[in-house]
Design an enzyme around this catalytic site. Sequence first.
Site, PDB file in Angstrom:
ATOM      1  N   GLN A  26       0.799  -1.221   0.000  1.00 16.58           N
ATOM      2  CA  GLN A  26       0.000   0.000   0.000  1.00 16.58           C
ATOM      3  C   GLN A  26       0.836   1.279   0.000  1.00 16.58           C
ATOM      4  O   GLN A  26       0.322   2.341  -0.347  1.00 16.58           O
ATOM      5  CB  GLN A  26      -0.957  -0.014   1.200  1.00 16.58           C
ATOM      6  N   HIS A  46      -1.955  -4.891 -12.933  1.00 18.83           N
ATOM      7  CA  HIS A  46      -1.479  -4.698 -14.311  1.00 18.83           C
ATOM      8  C   HIS A  46      -2.386  -5.408 -15.309  1.00 18.83           C
ATOM      9  O   HIS A  46      -2.658  -4.890 -16.384  1.00 18.83           O
ATOM     10  CB  HIS A  46      -0.041  -5.215 -14.455  1.00 18.83           C
ATOM     11  N   ASP A  59       2.256   0.662  -8.245  1.00 16.97           N
ATOM     12  CA  ASP A  59       3.601   0.750  -8.831  1.00 16.97           C
ATOM     13  C   ASP A  59       4.458   1.818  -8.145  1.00 16.97           C
ATOM     14  O   ASP A  59       5.655   1.624  -7.944  1.00 16.97           O
ATOM     15  CB  ASP A  59       3.512   1.076 -10.331  1.00 16.97           C
ATOM     16  N   ARG A  84       3.942  -0.240  13.152  1.00 12.70           N
ATOM     17  CA  ARG A  84       3.596  -1.532  12.537  1.00 12.70           C
ATOM     18  C   ARG A  84       3.670  -1.388  11.023  1.00 12.70           C
ATOM     19  O   ARG A  84       2.939  -0.600  10.436  1.00 12.70           O
ATOM     20  CB  ARG A  84       2.180  -1.958  12.937  1.00 12.70           C
ATOM     21  N   HIS A 129       1.089  -9.265   4.489  1.00 10.45           N
ATOM     22  CA  HIS A 129      -0.049  -8.350   4.352  1.00 10.45           C
ATOM     23  C   HIS A 129      -0.500  -8.382   2.881  1.00 10.45           C
ATOM     24  O   HIS A 129      -0.427  -7.389   2.168  1.00 10.45           O
ATOM     25  CB  HIS A 129       0.323  -6.942   4.823  1.00 10.45           C
ATOM     26  N   ASN A 173      -1.865 -10.917   8.260  1.00 10.64           N
ATOM     27  CA  ASN A 173      -2.861  -9.878   8.468  1.00 10.64           C
ATOM     28  C   ASN A 173      -4.220 -10.351   7.941  1.00 10.64           C
ATOM     29  O   ASN A 173      -4.405 -10.519   6.742  1.00 10.64           O
ATOM     30  CB  ASN A 173      -2.468  -8.591   7.736  1.00 10.64           C
ATOM     31  N   GLU A 174      -5.143 -10.600   8.848  1.00 11.46           N
ATOM     32  CA  GLU A 174      -6.553 -10.838   8.514  1.00 11.46           C
ATOM     33  C   GLU A 174      -6.855 -12.060   7.646  1.00 11.46           C
ATOM     34  O   GLU A 174      -7.200 -11.923   6.470  1.00 11.46           O
ATOM     35  CB  GLU A 174      -7.148  -9.608   7.824  1.00 11.46           C
ATOM     36  N   ASN A 316      -7.865  -6.357  14.317  1.00  5.69           N
ATOM     37  CA  ASN A 316      -8.263  -5.224  13.473  1.00  5.69           C
ATOM     38  C   ASN A 316      -9.768  -5.087  13.569  1.00  5.69           C
ATOM     39  O   ASN A 316     -10.501  -6.057  13.381  1.00  5.69           O
ATOM     40  CB  ASN A 316      -7.897  -5.471  11.997  1.00  5.69           C
ATOM     41  N   TYR A 318     -13.147  -2.317  12.647  1.00  7.23           N
ATOM     42  CA  TYR A 318     -13.609  -1.075  12.022  1.00  7.23           C
ATOM     43  C   TYR A 318     -15.080  -0.781  12.236  1.00  7.23           C
ATOM     44  O   TYR A 318     -15.463   0.372  12.375  1.00  7.23           O
ATOM     45  CB  TYR A 318     -13.343  -1.120  10.497  1.00  7.23           C
ATOM     46  N   GLU A 385      -5.194  -2.502  14.053  1.00  2.09           N
ATOM     47  CA  GLU A 385      -5.765  -1.525  13.114  1.00  2.09           C
ATOM     48  C   GLU A 385      -7.115  -1.063  13.600  1.00  2.09           C
ATOM     49  O   GLU A 385      -7.904  -1.850  14.138  1.00  2.09           O
ATOM     50  CB  GLU A 385      -5.988  -2.124  11.707  1.00  2.09           C
TER      51      GLU A 385
HETATM   52  C1  GBH Z   1      -7.876  -3.635   6.631  1.00  5.76           C
HETATM   53  O1  GBH Z   1      -8.893  -4.550   6.320  1.00  5.76           O
HETATM   54  C2  GBH Z   1      -6.578  -3.972   5.928  1.00  5.76           C
HETATM   55  O2  GBH Z   1      -5.735  -4.714   6.772  1.00  5.76           O
HETATM   56  C3  GBH Z   1      -5.838  -2.755   5.433  1.00  5.76           C
HETATM   57  O3  GBH Z   1      -4.823  -3.139   4.557  1.00  5.76           O
HETATM   58  C4  GBH Z   1      -6.813  -1.802   4.784  1.00  5.76           C
HETATM   59  O4  GBH Z   1      -6.175  -0.705   4.176  1.00  5.76           O
HETATM   60  C5  GBH Z   1      -7.762  -1.335   5.862  1.00  5.76           C
HETATM   61  O5  GBH Z   1      -8.426  -2.412   6.422  1.00  5.76           O
HETATM   62  C6  GBH Z   1      -8.843  -0.388   5.380  1.00  5.76           C
HETATM   63  O6  GBH Z   1      -9.771  -1.042   4.567  1.00  5.76           O
HETATM   64  O7  GBH Z   1     -16.344  -4.486   0.006  1.00  5.76           O
HETATM   65  O8  GBH Z   1     -18.180  -5.317   1.338  1.00  5.76           O
HETATM   66  O9  GBH Z   1     -16.560  -6.872   0.413  1.00  5.76           O
HETATM   67  C7  GBH Z   1     -10.159  -4.242   6.896  1.00  5.76           C
HETATM   68  C8  GBH Z   1     -11.198  -5.315   6.674  1.00  5.76           C
HETATM   69  C9  GBH Z   1     -12.226  -6.555   4.948  1.00  5.76           C
HETATM   70  C10 GBH Z   1     -12.730  -4.250   5.202  1.00  5.76           C
HETATM   71  C11 GBH Z   1     -12.828  -6.553   3.558  1.00  5.76           C
HETATM   72  C12 GBH Z   1     -13.327  -4.219   3.830  1.00  5.76           C
HETATM   73  C13 GBH Z   1     -14.456  -5.507   2.175  1.00  5.76           C
HETATM   74  C14 GBH Z   1     -15.920  -5.339   2.383  1.00  5.76           C
HETATM   75  N1  GBH Z   1     -11.714  -5.259   5.313  1.00  5.76           N
HETATM   76  N2  GBH Z   1     -13.848  -5.533   3.497  1.00  5.76           N
HETATM   77  S1  GBH Z   1     -16.808  -5.500   0.940  1.00  5.76           S
END
Ligand code: GBH
Length: 480
Positions: A26, A46, A59, A84, A129, A173-174, A316, A318, A385
């Site tokens: 990222q 790509h 890229d 991290r 990741h 990661n996840e 993590n 959200y 996260e």
């Molecule tokens: C994290 O995942 C990642 O570890 C990180 O790299 C990322 O930048 C960050 O969150 C912010 O997104 O579109 O309905 O299918 C968070 C968990 C799981 C959230 C997949 C988004 C897709 C939902 N993510 N999810 S959907």
Amino acid sequence: FIRNGDCQIHEFPSYFEFGISTSAYQIEGAWNEDGKGENIWDRFTHEYPNRIADRSTGDIACDSYRQWENDINLVKDLGVTYYRFSISWSRLLPTGFSNKINPAGVRYYNNIIDKLLQNDIEPMVTLYHWDLPQPLQDLGGLTNPVIAKYFRDYAIVVYTLFGDRVKKWITFNEPWSICLSTYENGNHAPGIAMPGIGCYLCSKVLLLAHAKAYHAYDKRFRKTQNGIVGITISTFWYESKTLSEKDAVATERALQMNFGWCMNPIFSNKGDFPKVMKDRIEFVSKSQNFSESRLPTLTPSEIKYIQGTYDFLGLNHYTTRFIEEGNLTPSQVPSFDDDVGVKMEVDPKWEKSAAHWLFVVPWGFRRLLNWIRVKYNNPLVFVTENGYPDKGELNDEARIRYHNQYLTELLNSINDGCNVQRYTLWSLTDNMEWSSGYTLKFGLYYVDFNNSSRPRLPKSSASYYKGVINNRSLPNFTNC
Ligand code: GBH
């Protein structure tokens, strides 16, 4: 199961640490420079530009491959005690295999680690990741059990090279995102949609890979290096929409089949996939005419090998959903959602964000942390996260509100007795948000992606976070 009243503590305990996080693909860019090999995100962006919201790639991304020193200065300026970040497997091992190490990759991560330590910032390193070396994908990626061995080899190279200075390791990661986005819906690289099948194969290989890397550390490095190893598992909080027994059962199943899926095998006393998950997938598979469950079996020796392979839980988190019982009659077409069999909803009153999936529901964080405390014997938790997406505003009031509310609930959870010792905000800078490209911004620092030198600018949230860290308490602590 939430124990005490709110507001008993207003300050973060002295052991509590704040950090900031990023991941290699990222931010780094330099996708084919200095000997780096191709990974699945290079190939995916790509070959299928249409599958990225703005047809962008990583890229160049934030150009952190060149600007790493500046980025560490930004980390330093926040006042966090740890950073991290993740290692790009194919920058270190261009083919993915451990027989050939890329010296420029070694130099790059040595520079970062050394500069962090010079500034009293602890490195916390994620091994995987989401950026699998392409040659390993060509062999079937995380659905091929042999990849677990190659992951262990990679982990051993990393411990050997950097473990004298890195003391906190995160293997994956996840798992949930890896397995579902990669093999269920194909939204992420390499974009293989094999609903109801691929995700489960992936989860077993991933668990074995994690366990191998953990045991390798235990056997060969822990004594001399004295670090700790964990895994980062992500989950939404699921809250029953009604008080009915039926919805409560559905909610528990949703938690078990999302979070418990990889949490149970590692962190529960019994190990193995959750029983409710095994039963449900076996039942649905049979009714779809499969000869056996689409969820692979973990043998007794595999269960033993995986169980207990953690020193901490990386979490993590959200957002939250409401859950109701779904239609439990299996459809003819296998899929993960059908296996889970629940209806997910959001409350129309919840504050939205720029991401369609993220609603601001701070109380869900506290529920989740308490559920983990009760179900998994109060493990040591590092929040690895938590972040808020917007369109890149410099005066990012909504992000500040989000973090202040989630941190309030984290404080309440500590007060409830949860063993949470770290909070890592996602993310340092705006960056390449996977399939959303550069359309969603999570950074405390704005990055101008139209400018080839990718200048960074602090947002209001950067000074907000600095203040929290410096005062070890929250402004406008509102829960009292
Ligand atoms: C994290 O995942 C990642 O570890 C990180 O790299 C990322 O930048 C960050 O969150 C912010 O997104 O579109 O309905 O299918 C968070 C968990 C799981 C959230 C997949 C988004 C897709 C939902 N993510 N999810 S959907």
